[in-house]
Design an enzyme around this catalytic site. Structure first.
Site, short mmCIF file in Angstrom:
data_model
loop_
_atom_site.label_atom_id
_atom_site.label_comp_id
_atom_site.label_asym_id
_atom_site.label_seq_id
_atom_site.Cartn_x
_atom_site.Cartn_y
_atom_site.Cartn_z
N GLU A 89 4.14 -5.26 4.34
CA GLU A 89 4.07 -4.68 5.68
C GLU A 89 5.40 -4.91 6.43
OE1 GLU A 89 1.91 -2.85 7.17
OE2 GLU A 89 0.15 -2.97 5.86
N ASP A 123 5.93 2.32 6.82
CA ASP A 123 4.61 1.73 6.57
C ASP A 123 3.92 2.47 5.43
OD1 ASP A 123 2.21 0.42 6.78
OD2 ASP A 123 1.63 1.30 8.69
N HIS A 126 0.86 -1.19 0.00
CA HIS A 126 0.00 0.00 0.00
C HIS A 126 0.89 1.24 0.00
CE1 HIS A 126 0.25 1.61 4.15
NE2 HIS A 126 0.22 0.38 4.60
N ASP A 166 -0.42 4.48 0.19
CA ASP A 166 -1.00 5.61 0.91
C ASP A 166 -0.47 5.59 2.34
OD1 ASP A 166 -2.38 3.25 1.57
OD2 ASP A 166 -4.17 4.35 2.15
N GLU A 189 -4.57 1.02 1.26
CA GLU A 189 -4.89 0.07 2.32
C GLU A 189 -5.02 0.74 3.69
OE1 GLU A 189 -5.54 -3.16 2.40
OE2 GLU A 189 -5.28 -3.58 0.28
N GLU A 190 -4.47 1.94 3.84
CA GLU A 190 -4.39 2.53 5.17
C GLU A 190 -5.77 2.81 5.76
OE1 GLU A 190 -2.36 2.69 8.03
OE2 GLU A 190 -0.91 3.19 6.47
#
Length: 284
Positions: A171, A112, A79, A81, A145-146
């Protein structure tokens, strides 16, 4: 195998400056509030430069890169974002430019999880160059995904019709290979009160005050959790508290809390719904 590892290490060393430059550039592009267009474009440019077979934006808005056309499909999911930066005054450096200290980059999204994208993108190209992907199709998926767990991957699977045989998720895992992760349940609890003017608060029933015993009980739940031998300790967190009031000078007549529960095996939604319901005082 050792020969292949040495060749991979050499390719990484040869491309180190390009990899780090790419990493710094995507971290420097804000991608908060699910806005990934600009950072996705930059990632697409890098994949094009590296000779990916196909680079495109899918129907959900994720950036996609493909190498190979074999029957077996491996997806590299990252992800791109991030959460926001919070109070800018609390940052001692620019959160997007970041700072390097002891070989580590500290910036919004550096961990992250924009850090996984350069390794995935370059790793796919290196695997192709070394002849390691015969019979494989590799996809990179840079998605949102955040704020919405799993929707980007679900859209890629359902809308694009790509059904991977294997998936590597970017991750942070402290450079260890994780073979699983806890599940996640998001729940809400709301309570009603009675509004009144703050100057006559005794005439109302403050919904926030009614919620406090529930919040306190949730904060103490983890001491009774039994760690799973593989997935480890479950977690529960009140992540947001909101209230409804006619104005800031009135007793709120509604309060809602949002709860994030990280579950292990055997802890399904009905189980946790009942566990939370049992925390609610009978007179509330």
């Amino acid at each position: 195998m050792q020969d292949i590892i040495q060749k991979i290490n050499q390719k990484v060393a040869d491309a180190q400056d390009d990899i780090l430059k790419f990493f710094r550039e995507i971290v420097a592009i804000p991608s908060m509030d699910s806005d990934i267009e600009a950072v996705g474009k930059r990632i697409g440019e890098e994949m094009t430069k590296l000779g990916f077979d196909d680079v495109y934006v899918d129907k959900y808005g994720s950036i996609v890169g493909r190498i190979g056309d074999g029957d077996k499909i491996m997806l590299f999911d990252s992800h791109i974002d991030t959460v926001g930066i919070g109070d800018p005054e609390q940052w001692e450096w620019d959160p997007f430019e970041g700072k390097v200290e002891d070989g580590m980059l500290y910036a919004r999204g550096a961990l992250d999880e924009k850090n996984s994208t350069p390794g995935m993108v370059y790793g796919m190209a290196f695997a192709r160059d070394l002849g390691l992907i015969d019979g494989w199709t590799l996809y990179y998926l840079g998605n949102i995904e955040e704020w919405c767990d799993g929707i980007g991957c679900a859209a890629f699977h359902d809308w694009e019709g790509i059904h991977p045989d294997y998936c590597i998720i970017g991750e942070p895992t402290n450079m260890k290979v994780y073979r699983g992760h806890k599940g996640r349940i998001e729940m809400e609890i709301s309570c009603k009160g009675v509004s009144a003017h703050a100057a006559s608060n005794y005439m109302g029933d403050n919904a926030i005050y009614k919620m406090l015993p529930v919040i306190d009980a949730i904060s103490k739940m983890e001491k009774d959790f039994v760690p799973h031998e593989f997935l480890g300790q479950g977690r529960v967190t009140v992540t947001k508290v909101s209230s409804v009031s006619p104005s800031t000078n009135a007793v709120p007549d509604e309060c809602t809390i949002f709860i994030d529960r990280r579950v292990t095996f055997g802890e399904d939604r009905p189980y946790w719904r009942k566990a939370l319901e049992d925390l609610i005082p009978a007179d509330k």
